[in-house]
Design an enzyme around this catalytic site. Structure first.
Site, PDB file in Angstrom:
ATOM      1  CG  HIS A  66      -4.089 -14.251   2.739  1.00 18.98           C
ATOM      2  ND1 HIS A  66      -5.129 -15.019   3.157  1.00 18.98           N
ATOM      3  CD2 HIS A  66      -4.552 -12.980   2.718  1.00 18.98           C
ATOM      4  CE1 HIS A  66      -6.196 -14.249   3.376  1.00 18.98           C
ATOM      5  NE2 HIS A  66      -5.874 -13.024   3.102  1.00 18.98           N
ATOM      6  CG  ASP A  67       3.506 -16.844   0.838  1.00 29.42           C
ATOM      7  OD1 ASP A  67       3.505 -17.726   1.731  1.00 29.42           O
ATOM      8  OD2 ASP A  67       4.455 -16.681   0.056  1.00 29.42           O
ATOM      9  CG  ASP A  87       6.913 -19.664   4.022  1.00 26.67           C
ATOM     10  OD1 ASP A  87       5.791 -19.185   3.675  1.00 26.67           O
ATOM     11  OD2 ASP A  87       7.035 -20.458   4.964  1.00 26.67           O
ATOM     12  CB  SER A 112       3.563 -21.350   4.206  1.00 31.22           C
ATOM     13  OG  SER A 112       3.222 -19.999   4.431  1.00 31.22           O
ATOM     14  N   PRO A 134      -4.928 -10.097   9.856  1.00 31.46           N
ATOM     15  CG  PRO A 134      -4.435  -8.215   8.571  1.00 31.46           C
ATOM     16  CD  PRO A 134      -3.938  -9.592   8.893  1.00 31.46           C
ATOM     17  CG  HIS A 161      -8.880  -4.011   0.219  1.00 33.49           C
ATOM     18  ND1 HIS A 161      -9.081  -3.832   1.566  1.00 33.49           N
ATOM     19  CD2 HIS A 161      -8.384  -5.273   0.087  1.00 33.49           C
ATOM     20  CE1 HIS A 161      -8.745  -4.945   2.218  1.00 33.49           C
ATOM     21  NE2 HIS A 161      -8.306  -5.830   1.346  1.00 33.49           N
ATOM     22  CB  THR A 162      -7.635  -0.241  -5.932  1.00 32.60           C
ATOM     23  OG1 THR A 162      -8.139   0.290  -7.160  1.00 32.60           O
ATOM     24  CG2 THR A 162      -6.324  -0.945  -6.230  1.00 32.60           C
ATOM     25  CG  ASP A 216     -12.137   0.899  -6.514  1.00 28.90           C
ATOM     26  OD1 ASP A 216     -12.830   1.322  -7.458  1.00 28.90           O
ATOM     27  OD2 ASP A 216     -11.070   1.415  -6.180  1.00 28.90           O
ATOM     28  CG  ASP A 268      -8.578   3.263  -9.723  1.00 25.10           C
ATOM     29  OD1 ASP A 268      -8.758   2.804  -8.576  1.00 25.10           O
ATOM     30  OD2 ASP A 268      -9.489   3.313 -10.569  1.00 25.10           O
TER      31      ASP A 268
HETATM   32  C1  HEM Z   1      -5.122  -4.328   6.180  1.00 19.77           C
HETATM   33  C2  HEM Z   1      -5.628  -5.514   6.480  1.00 19.77           C
HETATM   34  C3  HEM Z   1      -6.465  -6.316   5.519  1.00 19.77           C
HETATM   35  C4  HEM Z   1      -7.663  -6.882   5.809  1.00 19.77           C
HETATM   36  C5  HEM Z   1      -8.383  -6.839   7.142  1.00 19.77           C
HETATM   37  C6  HEM Z   1      -8.125  -7.514   4.605  1.00 19.77           C
HETATM   38  C7  HEM Z   1      -9.306  -8.225   4.494  1.00 19.77           C
HETATM   39  C8  HEM Z   1      -9.837  -8.693   3.321  1.00 19.77           C
HETATM   40  C9  HEM Z   1     -11.085  -9.389   3.201  1.00 19.77           C
HETATM   41  C10 HEM Z   1     -12.005  -9.743   4.361  1.00 19.77           C
HETATM   42  C11 HEM Z   1     -11.302  -9.650   1.894  1.00 19.77           C
HETATM   43  C12 HEM Z   1     -12.528 -10.298   1.267  1.00 19.77           C
HETATM   44  C13 HEM Z   1     -12.508 -11.784   1.393  1.00 19.77           C
HETATM   45  C14 HEM Z   1     -13.834 -12.339   0.925  1.00 19.77           C
HETATM   46  O1  HEM Z   1     -14.833 -12.122   1.591  1.00 19.77           O
HETATM   47  O2  HEM Z   1     -13.874 -12.957  -0.138  1.00 19.77           O
HETATM   48  C15 HEM Z   1     -10.171  -9.121   1.167  1.00 19.77           C
HETATM   49  C16 HEM Z   1     -10.033  -9.168  -0.194  1.00 19.77           C
HETATM   50  C17 HEM Z   1      -8.919  -8.739  -0.862  1.00 19.77           C
HETATM   51  N1  HEM Z   1      -7.756  -8.271  -0.292  1.00 19.77           N
HETATM   52 FE1  HEM Z   1      -7.513  -7.731   1.642  1.00 19.77          FE
HETATM   53  N2  HEM Z   1      -7.210  -7.312   3.613  1.00 19.77           N
HETATM   54  C18 HEM Z   1      -6.178  -6.594   4.127  1.00 19.77           C
HETATM   55  C19 HEM Z   1      -5.030  -6.218   3.462  1.00 19.77           C
HETATM   56  C20 HEM Z   1      -4.774  -6.509   2.145  1.00 19.77           C
HETATM   57  C21 HEM Z   1      -3.504  -6.274   1.486  1.00 19.77           C
HETATM   58  C22 HEM Z   1      -2.262  -5.735   2.167  1.00 19.77           C
HETATM   59  C23 HEM Z   1      -3.652  -6.655   0.191  1.00 19.77           C
HETATM   60  C24 HEM Z   1      -2.637  -6.627  -0.932  1.00 19.77           C
HETATM   61  C25 HEM Z   1      -1.718  -5.694  -1.065  1.00 19.77           C
HETATM   62  C26 HEM Z   1      -5.025  -7.119   0.030  1.00 19.77           C
HETATM   63  C27 HEM Z   1      -5.591  -7.522  -1.153  1.00 19.77           C
HETATM   64  C28 HEM Z   1      -6.876  -7.980  -1.294  1.00 19.77           C
HETATM   65  C29 HEM Z   1      -7.501  -8.246  -2.584  1.00 19.77           C
HETATM   66  C30 HEM Z   1      -6.879  -7.989  -3.962  1.00 19.77           C
HETATM   67  C31 HEM Z   1      -8.779  -8.726  -2.308  1.00 19.77           C
HETATM   68  C32 HEM Z   1      -9.828  -9.171  -3.327  1.00 19.77           C
HETATM   69  C33 HEM Z   1      -9.663 -10.664  -3.565  1.00 19.77           C
HETATM   70  C34 HEM Z   1     -10.545 -11.202  -4.671  1.00 19.77           C
HETATM   71  O3  HEM Z   1     -11.280 -10.467  -5.317  1.00 19.77           O
HETATM   72  O4  HEM Z   1     -10.453 -12.425  -4.907  1.00 19.77           O
HETATM   73  N3  HEM Z   1      -5.654  -7.039   1.248  1.00 19.77           N
HETATM   74  N4  HEM Z   1      -9.295  -8.563   2.067  1.00 19.77           N
END
Ligand code: HEM
Ligand SMILES: *[C@@H]1O[C@H](CO)[C@@H](O)[C@H](O)[C@H]1NC(C)=O
Ligand SMILES: *[C@@H]1O[C@H](CO)[C@@H](O)[C@H](O)[C@H]1NC(C)=O
Ligand SMILES: *[C@@H]1O[C@H](CO)[C@@H](O)[C@H](O)[C@H]1NC(C)=O
Ligand SMILES: *[C@@H]1O[C@H](CO)[C@@H](O)[C@H](O)[C@H]1NC(C)=O
Ligand SMILES: *[C@@H]1O[C@H](CO)[C@@H](O)[C@H](O)[C@H]1NC(C)=O
Length: 317
Positions: free
Chosen positions: A62-63, A70, A72, A157, A187-188, A240, A247
């Site tokens: 997000h940053d 930065d 933010s 996104p 999202h692993t 996951d 993984d």
């Molecule tokens: C490709 C576009 C992406 C979308 C649309 C997206 C969307 C989301 C959404 C909607 C959540 C759940 C938020 C919630 O309901 O609590 C989430 C969680 C998460 N995202 Fe993504 N994400 C994306 C890319 C990424 C990237 C690039 C990373 C890191 C390399 C990432 C890491 C994570 C992690 C680790 C969680 C779990 C957070 C937690 O358990 O507190 N995401 N993401």
């Protein structure tokens, strides 16, 4: 052949994205133990709260996607300004207290030296490695921004995006299709609230009540966790089945129709991304190598060369 002026324009457009001043050894003289201090603090915090690794990984994403890497995302709102962390897709942003603890420890060891933006980048690497994922050398030397606006988080996104929209969102930050597929592997780790995917479970389209790309058995279990109306705002789903281990199961889940977000699932059926999903599902070593390379690229997005090192990550100096 593109006219020379077009090429020149492209070079000028891309030049600010490349950053020559970041370096692996940036703090070697000024704060030699910076990375040990960061690692120890994060490891301790993760021991007390297992949600910390996923939260710190998502914080880095997000940053970097809003105003570049930065820090933010760390600024608190003020009476005059609503900050990013109070913008919409912020539900699971958390663990800001861990960054505060790191900063306090760093300020004791080497005052006003290590930027909050670098802390977030190093923390993301550490939580991945700590969870069984790859390790890479983090380039350092980012400065901290002074602006954070809640309304800019609309540029993240959305989980309802299709692959075309995801590719565009990543391309806007200089990231390629392979980076999109590799970084989605983040999202692993972690968890999602029902609100981020329940649009797939009921009234999906005029033809399908449930998103047809979802495995039917999996859809049923998601519906049980997220009944309608959903009174439990904290209900949700692990992203996951091995959600605390870094993984390649995320890609195997997608191949089985068990991607939690429409954005995850869409990567399988698009001709630009499907083969990469399959390659990462078949070979964890390839995924690890590409994830590390893409995290380094993500860490270069919109980096500030000039600016301040905040004293407190929540407020500008
Ligand atoms: C490709 C576009 C992406 C979308 C649309 C997206 C969307 C989301 C959404 C909607 C959540 C759940 C938020 C919630 O309901 O609590 C989430 C969680 C998460 N995202 Fe993504 N994400 C994306 C890319 C990424 C990237 C690039 C990373 C890191 C390399 C990432 C890491 C994570 C992690 C680790 C969680 C779990 C957070 C937690 O358990 O507190 N995401 N993401
Ligand atoms: C370890 O983490 C806990 C929980 O966040 C905190 O209370 C404690 O002060 C930390 N200890 C050290 C040595 O950082
Ligand atoms: C998320 O944003 C909402 C709406 O702006 C705000 O009320 C809430 O406090 C924010 N949550 C976090 C954890 O910052
Ligand atoms: C956010 O609000 C500021 C004014 O506070 C405005 O200048 C800017 O264009 C807005 N950005 C978006 C993405 O809406
Ligand atoms: C992706 O979504 C956009 C916006 O809703 C739409 O215009 C486009 O046709 C979709 N692309 C694909 C391949 O489904
Ligand atoms: C589905 O949408 C229709 C029309 O918008 C609405 O009347 C109905 O209550 C919705 N059903 C569910 C389960 O949300």
């Amino acid at each position: 052949m593109a006219p020379f002026s077009t090429i020149l324009f492209l070079v000028l457009l891309i030049a600010p994205l490349c950053n020559a001043t970041l370096g692996v050894q940036y703090y070697d003289q000024t704060c030699p133990h910076a990375e040990d201090i960061i690692y120890q603090t994060i490891r301790n915090a993760s021991f007390f709260d297992s949600k910390v690794p996923a939260r710190l990984l998502r914080m880095f994403f997000h940053d970097c996607f809003i105003r570049g890497c930065d820090a933010s995302v760390l600024l608190d709102s003020t009476p005059e300004n609503k900050a990013e962390k109070d913008g919409q897709p912020n539900l699971s942003l958390g663990a800001f207290y861990v960054i505060d603890a790191v900063k306090t420890n760093l300020e004791k060891a080497c005052p006003t030296t290590v930027s909050c933006a670098d802390i977030v980048a190093i923390a993301a690497r550490d939580v991945v490695a700590m969870s069984g994922g790859p390790y890479w050398n983090v380039l350092k030397g980012r400065k901290d921004g002074r602006v954070s606006r809640a309304n800019e988080t609309v540029n993240l996104p959305a989980p309802s995006f299709n692959t075309s929209q995801l590719i565009q969102s990543f391309a806007n930050r200089g990231l390629a299709v392979k980076d999109l597929v590799a970084l989605s592997g983040g999202h692993t780790l972690g968890f999602s609230h029902c609100s981020s995917f329940e649009g797939r479970l009921h009234n999906f389209s005029s033809v399908h009540d449930t998103d047809p790309s979802l495995n039917a058995v999996f859809a049923q279990s998601l519906k049980q966790k997220c009944p309608k109306p959903n009174s439990d705002r904290n209900a949700g789903q692990l992203l996951d089945p091995t959600s605390s281990v870094f993984d390649n199961n995320y890609y195997k889940q997608i191949i089985s129709g068990k991607g939690v977000f429409a954005s995850d699932q869409s990567l399988l059926n698009d001709y630009r991304t499907g083969l990469i999903v399959k390659a990462f599902a078949n070979d964890q070593a390839t995924f690890f190598r590409e994830f590390a390379a893409s995290m380094i690229k993500l860490g270069n997005v919109g980096v500030l060369e000039h600016g301040e090192v905040r004293l407190n990550c929540r407020a500008v100096n």
